[in-house]
Design a protein around this motif. Sequence first.
Motif, mmCIF file in Angstrom:
data_model
loop_
_atom_site.group_PDB
_atom_site.id
_atom_site.type_symbol
_atom_site.label_atom_id
_atom_site.label_comp_id
_atom_site.label_asym_id
_atom_site.label_seq_id
_atom_site.Cartn_x
_atom_site.Cartn_y
_atom_site.Cartn_z
ATOM 1 N N UNK A 175 0.871 -1.163 0.000
ATOM 2 C CA UNK A 175 0.000 0.000 0.000
ATOM 3 C C UNK A 175 0.913 1.219 0.000
ATOM 4 N N UNK A 176 0.812 2.038 -1.039
ATOM 5 C CA UNK A 176 1.706 3.181 -1.196
ATOM 6 C C UNK A 176 0.937 4.471 -0.944
ATOM 7 N N UNK A 177 1.361 5.215 0.069
ATOM 8 C CA UNK A 177 0.840 6.559 0.334
ATOM 9 C C UNK A 177 1.742 7.521 -0.436
ATOM 10 N N UNK A 178 1.258 8.009 -1.583
ATOM 11 C CA UNK A 178 2.129 8.660 -2.560
ATOM 12 C C UNK A 178 2.514 10.093 -2.207
ATOM 13 N N UNK A 179 1.727 10.754 -1.379
ATOM 14 C CA UNK A 179 2.001 12.151 -1.008
ATOM 15 C C UNK A 179 1.008 12.555 0.075
ATOM 16 N N UNK A 180 1.241 13.727 0.662
ATOM 17 C CA UNK A 180 0.374 14.234 1.728
ATOM 18 C C UNK A 180 -0.525 15.355 1.200
ATOM 19 N N UNK A 181 -1.821 15.086 1.163
ATOM 20 C CA UNK A 181 -2.765 16.109 0.729
ATOM 21 C C UNK A 181 -2.981 17.166 1.800
ATOM 22 N N UNK A 182 -2.615 16.873 3.042
ATOM 23 C CA UNK A 182 -2.766 17.849 4.118
ATOM 24 C C UNK A 182 -1.739 18.970 4.020
ATOM 25 N N UNK A 183 -0.686 18.761 3.229
ATOM 26 C CA UNK A 183 0.306 19.807 2.979
ATOM 27 C C UNK A 183 -0.106 20.544 1.704
ATOM 28 N N UNK A 184 -0.384 21.832 1.805
ATOM 29 C CA UNK A 184 -0.934 22.564 0.664
ATOM 30 C C UNK A 184 -0.002 22.530 -0.544
ATOM 31 N N UNK A 185 1.283 22.696 -0.329
ATOM 32 C CA UNK A 185 2.221 22.704 -1.456
ATOM 33 C C UNK A 185 2.242 21.349 -2.151
ATOM 34 N N UNK A 186 2.255 20.273 -1.358
ATOM 35 C CA UNK A 186 2.282 18.946 -1.964
ATOM 36 C C UNK A 186 0.940 18.624 -2.619
ATOM 37 N N UNK A 187 -0.152 19.059 -2.029
ATOM 38 C CA UNK A 187 -1.474 18.828 -2.627
ATOM 39 C C UNK A 187 -1.587 19.543 -3.971
ATOM 40 N N UNK A 188 -1.048 20.752 -4.064
ATOM 41 C CA UNK A 188 -1.067 21.457 -5.347
ATOM 42 C C UNK A 188 -0.246 20.708 -6.380
ATOM 43 N N UNK A 189 0.836 20.115 -5.946
ATOM 44 C CA UNK A 189 1.682 19.329 -6.859
ATOM 45 C C UNK A 189 0.914 18.102 -7.363
ATOM 46 N N UNK A 190 0.239 17.411 -6.453
ATOM 47 C CA UNK A 190 -0.538 16.228 -6.834
ATOM 48 C C UNK A 190 -1.682 16.613 -7.766
ATOM 49 N N UNK A 191 -2.194 17.815 -7.620
ATOM 50 C CA UNK A 191 -3.321 18.263 -8.443
ATOM 51 C C UNK A 191 -2.933 18.478 -9.904
ATOM 52 N N UNK A 192 -1.654 18.443 -10.224
ATOM 53 C CA UNK A 192 -1.238 18.614 -11.616
ATOM 54 C C UNK A 192 -1.177 17.257 -12.309
ATOM 55 N N UNK A 193 -1.670 17.155 -13.537
ATOM 56 C CA UNK A 193 -1.598 15.885 -14.274
ATOM 57 C C UNK A 193 -0.164 15.384 -14.442
ATOM 58 N N UNK A 194 0.772 16.322 -14.561
ATOM 59 C CA UNK A 194 2.171 15.928 -14.774
ATOM 60 C C UNK A 194 2.716 15.158 -13.571
ATOM 61 N N UNK A 195 2.390 15.594 -12.374
ATOM 62 C CA UNK A 195 2.915 14.902 -11.197
ATOM 63 C C UNK A 195 2.224 13.566 -10.994
ATOM 64 N N UNK A 196 0.938 13.488 -11.292
ATOM 65 C CA UNK A 196 0.260 12.196 -11.172
ATOM 66 C C UNK A 196 0.824 11.199 -12.186
ATOM 67 N N UNK A 197 1.175 11.664 -13.359
ATOM 68 C CA UNK A 197 1.839 10.792 -14.322
ATOM 69 C C UNK A 197 3.202 10.357 -13.793
ATOM 70 N N UNK A 198 3.902 11.264 -13.125
ATOM 71 C CA UNK A 198 5.202 10.920 -12.545
ATOM 72 C C UNK A 198 5.046 9.854 -11.459
ATOM 73 N N UNK A 199 3.995 9.950 -10.673
ATOM 74 C CA UNK A 199 3.722 8.925 -9.667
ATOM 75 C C UNK A 199 3.514 7.575 -10.347
ATOM 76 N N UNK A 200 2.715 7.571 -11.412
ATOM 77 C CA UNK A 200 2.472 6.321 -12.150
ATOM 78 C C UNK A 200 3.773 5.748 -12.700
#
Length: 238
Positions: A175-200
């Motif tokens: 089970x991979x917790x890929x990032x913290x949505x509670x951190x605003x800067x990291x949540x903004x990063x996750x909100x970009x399609x480019x970073x979600x593709x990078x996670x994949x």
Amino acid sequence: PATPKIIVLDPGHGGSDPGAENKRLGVNEKTFTLDVALHLRKLLLAEGWRVLLTRDDDRELSMIKVTDLQMRDELAQDNKADLFVSIHFNVAERDAEHTTGVETYIMSPQFMLSSGDKKDDKTDVAFPSNKLDYANLFFGEQMHRTMIATLKTSDRGLKHGRRAVLRLLDCPGVLVECAFLSNDAEARRVATPEFRQQIAVGLATGLHNYVATLATLRPPAPVITPPSAPFSSSSKSP
């Protein structure tokens, strides 16, 4: 073990269960986990995997949470999956402003305390997935190391946890917790399609590294030398 061919991807939460949320930014876990899983499926199909998703749209598998989690494991069992990857995003209850990075969970071995926990009524229980403790550790280590290297993010550690979605598996699972949505800067990063593709890409690379390393541990096939033709001689009497 044979080379893994069948994988179940589990986008966490869904439907009426949004998972982790950052209400300030209006984002939630269930949306991002599904998007990452769909990107990852595309990458793995191109590499020849058979890929199954526990969900491919915004829904829960059951309105009863315990049943929902059990059905995710059952999909892996029914299809004789070789690997199981549950995709999640995290929240920090304390110091959310500074908490970022990746955590990877594998099933806690019997009698071992889960990371950050005290002994409870499940500590001494042998769950089905405990038959694979060594395989889970090897799989988790490969996935976690690769995710940290790919995302260049904070290393929150490879951890043990009796997560419900890991307990009943009969194949190695993480089970991979890929990032913290509670951190605003990291949540903004996750909100970009480019970073979600990078996670994949990170998850796909971790799977590739796991399979490649597994191959190096497999004993070489024995070399079979064909038998020599039997010696024969003929002689004529003088």
